[in-house]
Design a protein around this motif. Structure first.
Motif, PDB file in Angstrom:
ATOM      1  N   GLU A   1       0.796  -1.226   0.000  1.00  0.00           N
ATOM      2  CA  GLU A   1       0.000   0.000   0.000  1.00  0.00           C
ATOM      3  C   GLU A   1       0.829   1.277   0.000  1.00  0.00           C
ATOM      4  N   SER A   2       2.119   1.186   0.228  1.00  0.00           N
ATOM      5  CA  SER A   2       2.939   2.401   0.286  1.00  0.00           C
ATOM      6  C   SER A   2       3.162   2.966  -1.112  1.00  0.00           C
ATOM      7  N   ASN A   3       3.353   4.271  -1.167  1.00  0.00           N
ATOM      8  CA  ASN A   3       3.659   4.933  -2.434  1.00  0.00           C
ATOM      9  C   ASN A   3       5.111   4.655  -2.813  1.00  0.00           C
ATOM     10  N   HIS A   4       5.322   4.355  -4.063  1.00  0.00           N
ATOM     11  CA  HIS A   4       6.668   4.082  -4.543  1.00  0.00           C
ATOM     12  C   HIS A   4       7.240   5.355  -5.173  1.00  0.00           C
ATOM     13  N   PHE A   5       8.370   5.782  -4.638  1.00  0.00           N
ATOM     14  CA  PHE A   5       8.969   7.028  -5.092  1.00  0.00           C
ATOM     15  C   PHE A   5       9.685   6.826  -6.430  1.00  0.00           C
ATOM     16  N   ILE A   6       9.730   7.904  -7.184  1.00  0.00           N
ATOM     17  CA  ILE A   6      10.508   7.888  -8.423  1.00  0.00           C
ATOM     18  C   ILE A   6      11.961   8.160  -8.049  1.00  0.00           C
ATOM     19  N   THR A   7      12.777   7.145  -8.137  1.00  0.00           N
ATOM     20  CA  THR A   7      14.177   7.262  -7.705  1.00  0.00           C
ATOM     21  C   THR A   7      15.093   6.856  -8.851  1.00  0.00           C
ATOM     22  N   GLU A   8      15.112   7.665  -9.880  1.00  0.00           N
ATOM     23  CA  GLU A   8      15.957   7.365 -11.033  1.00  0.00           C
ATOM     24  C   GLU A   8      17.428   7.414 -10.623  1.00  0.00           C
ATOM     25  N   GLY A   9      18.134   6.383 -10.998  1.00  0.00           N
ATOM     26  CA  GLY A   9      19.557   6.328 -10.684  1.00  0.00           C
ATOM     27  C   GLY A   9      19.865   5.812  -9.299  1.00  0.00           C
ATOM     28  N   LEU A  10      18.833   5.506  -8.501  1.00  0.00           N
ATOM     29  CA  LEU A  10      19.044   4.999  -7.146  1.00  0.00           C
ATOM     30  C   LEU A  10      18.570   3.555  -7.048  1.00  0.00           C
ATOM     31  N   GLU A  11      19.319   2.763  -6.329  1.00  0.00           N
ATOM     32  CA  GLU A  11      18.926   1.380  -6.065  1.00  0.00           C
ATOM     33  C   GLU A  11      18.498   1.272  -4.606  1.00  0.00           C
ATOM     34  N   ILE A  12      17.240   0.919  -4.392  1.00  0.00           N
ATOM     35  CA  ILE A  12      16.693   0.861  -3.037  1.00  0.00           C
ATOM     36  C   ILE A  12      16.913  -0.527  -2.443  1.00  0.00           C
ATOM     37  N   ILE A  13      17.532  -0.551  -1.277  1.00  0.00           N
ATOM     38  CA  ILE A  13      17.737  -1.787  -0.521  1.00  0.00           C
ATOM     39  C   ILE A  13      17.108  -1.565   0.850  1.00  0.00           C
ATOM     40  N   PHE A  14      15.965  -2.177   1.075  1.00  0.00           N
ATOM     41  CA  PHE A  14      15.277  -1.980   2.359  1.00  0.00           C
ATOM     42  C   PHE A  14      15.516  -3.222   3.212  1.00  0.00           C
ATOM     43  N   PRO A  15      16.440  -3.152   4.170  1.00  0.00           N
ATOM     44  CA  PRO A  15      16.762  -4.339   4.977  1.00  0.00           C
ATOM     45  C   PRO A  15      15.528  -4.911   5.667  1.00  0.00           C
ATOM     46  N   GLN A  16      15.475  -6.228   5.741  1.00  0.00           N
ATOM     47  CA  GLN A  16      14.335  -6.889   6.360  1.00  0.00           C
ATOM     48  C   GLN A  16      14.174  -6.478   7.817  1.00  0.00           C
ATOM     49  N   PHE A  17      15.289  -6.314   8.529  1.00  0.00           N
ATOM     50  CA  PHE A  17      15.170  -5.959   9.949  1.00  0.00           C
ATOM     51  C   PHE A  17      14.577  -4.566  10.129  1.00  0.00           C
ATOM     52  N   MET A  18      14.805  -3.659   9.165  1.00  0.00           N
ATOM     53  CA  MET A  18      14.202  -2.331   9.262  1.00  0.00           C
ATOM     54  C   MET A  18      12.697  -2.402   9.025  1.00  0.00           C
ATOM     55  N   LYS A  19      12.277  -3.252   8.091  1.00  0.00           N
ATOM     56  CA  LYS A  19      10.836  -3.452   7.887  1.00  0.00           C
ATOM     57  C   LYS A  19      10.196  -4.005   9.160  1.00  0.00           C
TER      58      LYS A  19
END
Length: 300
Positions: A99-117
């Protein structure tokens, strides 16, 4: 002749959101439709049969003071289905990811660690059990979604400012959830306790809980021994990821823990893992923490 919205849905499904918001005189108009299943056109001696399925949503009566469902209408409801908040961290994470909005992050690679979630989801789970927060008002999953977005936004802003390609939220990014949590919780305490203090208490408890799911304190004897010999580590939400990588070689006992978190993928994920480990040790009273001008130093 305009027969009205519900009769025009004959042989269909008619959905009403927030049924208590309807004026009581309008709710009375639903009685005949839901019981006799027909409609009479005002001014005409004719009744038209209806084949319509009515579905309505409503919050619990003690949740808001905006209205109520009249008793005769309740009596005509075929079935009542009570929903609930996500009961597990896993379900909370699934919802906030979808349900979260996905940001437009051109040139960026998003790594969301499981422990942070897990920490973000655990904050909401703990809030639903907190004595400081009114459970009558509830803590919706929107808290998790907004916190997820704000933490990711904070990490993305840092990456753009430091010209880093990888984005990985850190513990220091959790300060961004104060804005997204305030206003979504209602305090149920006596005295001058502030929302910021309650939210910080939830953050600490969530980090401590998730840290305990991954590690045992005895795994860090070598690391703590290094701090006892005078080692100190600096962190901060504006510190480049490579500075964490450079500190890693000086801190014995961190490598295995980072591997356990699957944090070897990039400098950004290493930085996130280091902050999580150090904060977990601090909350377990194995390390001290000093905070000066936005910079944090861990020491013994």
């Amino acid at each position: 002749i305009h027969y009205g919205m519900i009769p025009r849905t004959n042989r269909g499904i008619f959905c009403i959101n927030e049924l208590p918001d309807l004026a009581e005189r309008i709710q009375v108009g639903l009685l005949n439709i839901m019981e006799e299943r027909d409609v009479q056109i005002r001014g005409y001696k004719i009744r038209l049969p209806l084949d319509v399925y009515v579905v309505a949503s409503a919050n619990p009566e003690d949740y808001t003071n905006r209205g109520r469902i009249i008793t005769p209408l309740k009596d005509r409801v075929g079935s009542e289905i009570r929903t609930h908040y996500p009961r597990t961290v896993e379900h909370e994470i699934q919802i906030m990811e979808s349900e979260s909005n996905h940001f437009i992050t051109e040139g960026l690679e998003i790594i969301f660690p499981q422990f942070m979630k897990e920490i973000i989801a655990e904050i909401t789970q703990l809030a639903r059990r907190s004595n400081d927060i009114s459970q009558r008002s509830g803590v919706s999953v929107r808290v998790s979604i907004s916190n997820f977005e704000n933490v990711l936004s904070s990490a993305s802003r840092r990456a753009l400012r430091l010209k880093e390609r990888n984005v990985a939220p850190r513990i220091s990014d959790l300060s961004a959830i104060f804005a997204s949590t305030s206003g979504k919780i209602e305090l149920d305490t006596v005295g001058d306790i502030k929302e910021e203090r309650v939210v910080q208490k939830l953050i600490n408890a969530a980090v401590l809980s998730v840290f305990g799911d991954y590690f045992e304190n005895r795994e860090f004897e070598q690391l703590v021994a290094g701090f006892e010999r005078g080692l100190s580590v600096h962190v901060g939400d504006d510190m480049p990821s490579m500075e964490y990588v450079n500190q890693l070689s000086k801190v014995g006992g961190l490598s295995k823990a980072i591997d356990k978190l699957n944090g070897r993928g990039s400098p950004a994920s290493i930085a996130s893992s280091i902050e999580f480990i150090l904060e977990g040790l601090h909350l377990n009273r194995r390390l001290n923490k000093d905070e000066v001008r936005g910079k944090i130093r861990y020491r013994r």
